[in-house]
Each structure stands twice: as structure tokens, then as C-alpha cells.
Design a protein around this motif. Structure first.
Motif, PDB file in Angstrom:
ATOM      1  N   ARG A  63      -6.559   5.292   6.472  1.00 26.34           N
ATOM      2  CA  ARG A  63      -6.062   4.095   5.783  1.00 26.34           C
ATOM      3  C   ARG A  63      -6.146   2.860   6.666  1.00 26.34           C
ATOM      4  O   ARG A  63      -6.682   1.820   6.263  1.00 26.34           O
ATOM      5  CB  ARG A  63      -4.616   4.323   5.326  1.00 26.34           C
ATOM      6  N   ARG A  64      -5.606   2.954   7.868  1.00 27.11           N
ATOM      7  CA  ARG A  64      -5.590   1.776   8.743  1.00 27.11           C
ATOM      8  C   ARG A  64      -7.008   1.425   9.221  1.00 27.11           C
ATOM      9  O   ARG A  64      -7.330   0.244   9.396  1.00 27.11           O
ATOM     10  CB  ARG A  64      -4.659   2.016   9.930  1.00 27.11           C
ATOM     11  N   GLY A  65      -7.839   2.448   9.446  1.00 29.48           N
ATOM     12  CA  GLY A  65      -9.220   2.169   9.818  1.00 29.48           C
ATOM     13  C   GLY A  65      -9.957   1.422   8.719  1.00 29.48           C
ATOM     14  O   GLY A  65     -10.683   0.463   8.980  1.00 29.48           O
ATOM     15  N   PHE A  66      -9.765   1.877   7.482  1.00 29.11           N
ATOM     16  CA  PHE A  66     -10.366   1.212   6.325  1.00 29.11           C
ATOM     17  C   PHE A  66      -9.903  -0.239   6.249  1.00 29.11           C
ATOM     18  O   PHE A  66     -10.710  -1.161   6.051  1.00 29.11           O
ATOM     19  CB  PHE A  66      -9.986   1.959   5.048  1.00 29.11           C
ATOM     20  N   LEU A  67      -8.595  -0.462   6.424  1.00 24.47           N
ATOM     21  CA  LEU A  67      -8.051  -1.812   6.314  1.00 24.47           C
ATOM     22  C   LEU A  67      -8.535  -2.714   7.448  1.00 24.47           C
ATOM     23  O   LEU A  67      -8.757  -3.911   7.249  1.00 24.47           O
ATOM     24  CB  LEU A  67      -6.519  -1.756   6.307  1.00 24.47           C
ATOM     25  N   ALA A  68      -8.705  -2.145   8.644  1.00 27.71           N
ATOM     26  CA  ALA A  68      -9.206  -2.941   9.766  1.00 27.71           C
ATOM     27  C   ALA A  68     -10.610  -3.461   9.486  1.00 27.71           C
ATOM     28  O   ALA A  68     -10.919  -4.637   9.727  1.00 27.71           O
ATOM     29  CB  ALA A  68      -9.197  -2.106  11.043  1.00 27.71           C
ATOM     30  N   VAL A  69     -11.473  -2.596   8.948  1.00 28.27           N
ATOM     31  CA  VAL A  69     -12.846  -3.014   8.645  1.00 28.27           C
ATOM     32  C   VAL A  69     -12.843  -3.982   7.467  1.00 28.27           C
ATOM     33  O   VAL A  69     -13.602  -4.955   7.446  1.00 28.27           O
ATOM     34  CB  VAL A  69     -13.743  -1.802   8.361  1.00 28.27           C
ATOM     35  N   LEU A  70     -11.981  -3.722   6.491  1.00 30.49           N
ATOM     36  CA  LEU A  70     -11.884  -4.623   5.341  1.00 30.49           C
ATOM     37  C   LEU A  70     -11.432  -6.012   5.788  1.00 30.49           C
ATOM     38  O   LEU A  70     -11.944  -7.029   5.295  1.00 30.49           O
ATOM     39  CB  LEU A  70     -10.896  -4.050   4.322  1.00 30.49           C
ATOM     40  N   LEU A  71     -10.492  -6.070   6.724  1.00 26.14           N
ATOM     41  CA  LEU A  71     -10.046  -7.364   7.255  1.00 26.14           C
ATOM     42  C   LEU A  71     -11.191  -8.082   7.956  1.00 26.14           C
ATOM     43  O   LEU A  71     -11.378  -9.293   7.780  1.00 26.14           O
ATOM     44  CB  LEU A  71      -8.883  -7.153   8.221  1.00 26.14           C
ATOM     45  N   TYR A  72     -11.956  -7.345   8.735  1.00 25.70           N
ATOM     46  CA  TYR A  72     -13.126  -7.929   9.406  1.00 25.70           C
ATOM     47  C   TYR A  72     -14.087  -8.544   8.398  1.00 25.70           C
ATOM     48  O   TYR A  72     -14.547  -9.681   8.555  1.00 25.70           O
ATOM     49  CB  TYR A  72     -13.815  -6.851  10.229  1.00 25.70           C
TER      50      TYR A  72
END
Length: 202
Positions: A63-72
């Protein structure tokens, strides 16, 4: 009083999650802005983005990995020059790299999902298993989406897009290996970094 005591750790975890997501988004941006290498047809540059994307998933979880890339990606879409070569804005998603960019968050998610389900001592000690998680995530989402993007945006045939994409595999294998080394080292140093549900099963 009890509710406040329960809420305080939850708020702390939420703040930590936000900081980690933002930090890894910045790491991916830094990887993208490092000098790129153009090989083969020169349509898609070789950068360290894959390393940053898969590391986000392997270290933070799905979840957090997905959100980190989405934020990028969101920051780049908003106009900050965080894509390869300092590019920015929606026009990047009309180019030949669009498929790779779209595949990034899903690649981080799958890598994180696999690592989350490893026994805790494996996530911290088994470089081959974390490497396998990164390899599968890269193949299933990043490279497959990249090939489809090349077919749609260049445009070109599947076989030609596959040949373009194939050039990036040797470098990606090295990046995935380094990612696995870094991720296992991080989990040895911070054994509680993966999501809470994995700690209960360790």
C-alpha cells in the motif's frame, strides 16, 4: 482517556507513513533525475527509476509503496520536473515512456505484496527471495505496460516493442539485485517497517 491513548499511536503511525511515502517519492524523483543512458533505438532512456520504484514496494509494503510512486507521478503531472531528463506535465504520458510510468505504481504494489508475505526473517535475510519479488513485479507490470505503451505511443508492433524493451533487461537485473541487497539491509535494521499484519505472522 483510553480512546486518546489508542488514538495517539495511530496518529504517530499515520505521520510516519506520510513521511515514508513522501521520502520514497523524493528518492524516485532523484533516481529519475540522475543522468540517463540511451541505448538501442534511444526511445526510452535507462534511469535508476526502476530501482527506486521497486525499493519503495520492498521496503514500505504494497500500500505505502504504491502511494509513494503515485505521489511521485502526481508531482510530475502537476508540473514539477521530476521525470527523466527533467520532463514534467501531462505531455510525458503522451510519449513512449507512458507505459513504464503507468506500470510503476503497480510494480511497487506487487513487489511489496510479495515481500509482505515472506516470513519476517526472510524479508530481512533472503536476498534471492526479495530479488524474485522485484523481478516478478518488474516483468508483470513495468515491462509489460512499457511494451504496450510503446505499441500505442510510437506506434509499433509487439515484436518491435519487445525488442526495444529487451535492451533494458540486463541493466534492470542489476538494479533489482541492488534493490534486494538494500531492502534486506533496511529490514534487518528496522524489523518493524513492514505493515503490522506481517509482524503478527512472523
Amino acid at each position: 482517556m483510553v480512546d486518546e491513548q489508542v488514538a495517539a499511536p495511530a496518529r504517530s503511525r499515520g505521520a510516519t507513513d506520510i513521511a515514508l511515502i513522501a521520502g520514497f517519492a523524493a528518492l524516485i524523483a532523484a533516481c529519475a533525475l540522475m543522468p540517463a543512458i540511451h541505448v538501442g533505438a534511444g526511445i526510452v532512456p535507462i534511469t535508476l527509476q526502476t530501482f527506486g520504484v521497486l525499493l519503495a514496494g520492498a521496503v514500505l509494503g504494497a500500500r505505502r509503496g504504491f502511494l509513494a510512486v503515485l505521489l511521485y507521478l502526481a508531482v510530475g503531472l502537476a508540473g514539477l520536473p521530476v521525470f527523466s531528463g527533467g520532463a514534467a506535465g501531462p505531455a510525458v504520458f503522451a510519449g513512449p515512456t507512458a507505459g513504464y510510468l503507468i506500470g510503476f505504481p503497480f510494480g511497487a504494489w506487487l513487489c511489496g505484496l510479495i515481500v509482505e508475505r515472506l516470513p519476517r526473517h526472510k524479508a530481512a535475510g533472503s536476498v534471492p527471495l526479495v530479488f524474485a519479488a522485484g523481478f516478478v513485479a518488474s516483468a508483470v507490470f513495468i515491462h509489460l505496460f512499457g511494451i504496450v505503451g510503446l505499441m500505442l505511443r510510437v506506434p509499433t508492433s509487439f515484436s518491435a516493442a519487445f525488442r526495444i524493451d529487451w535492451v533494458f533487461w540486463p541493466g534492470d537485473l542489476i538494479k533489482i539485485a541492488v534493490m534486494a541487497l538494500v531492502a534486506t539491509a533496511v529490514h534487518r535494521a528496522f524489523p518493524d517497517l513492514l505493515p503490522q499484519r506481517r509482524r503478527a505472522r512472523a
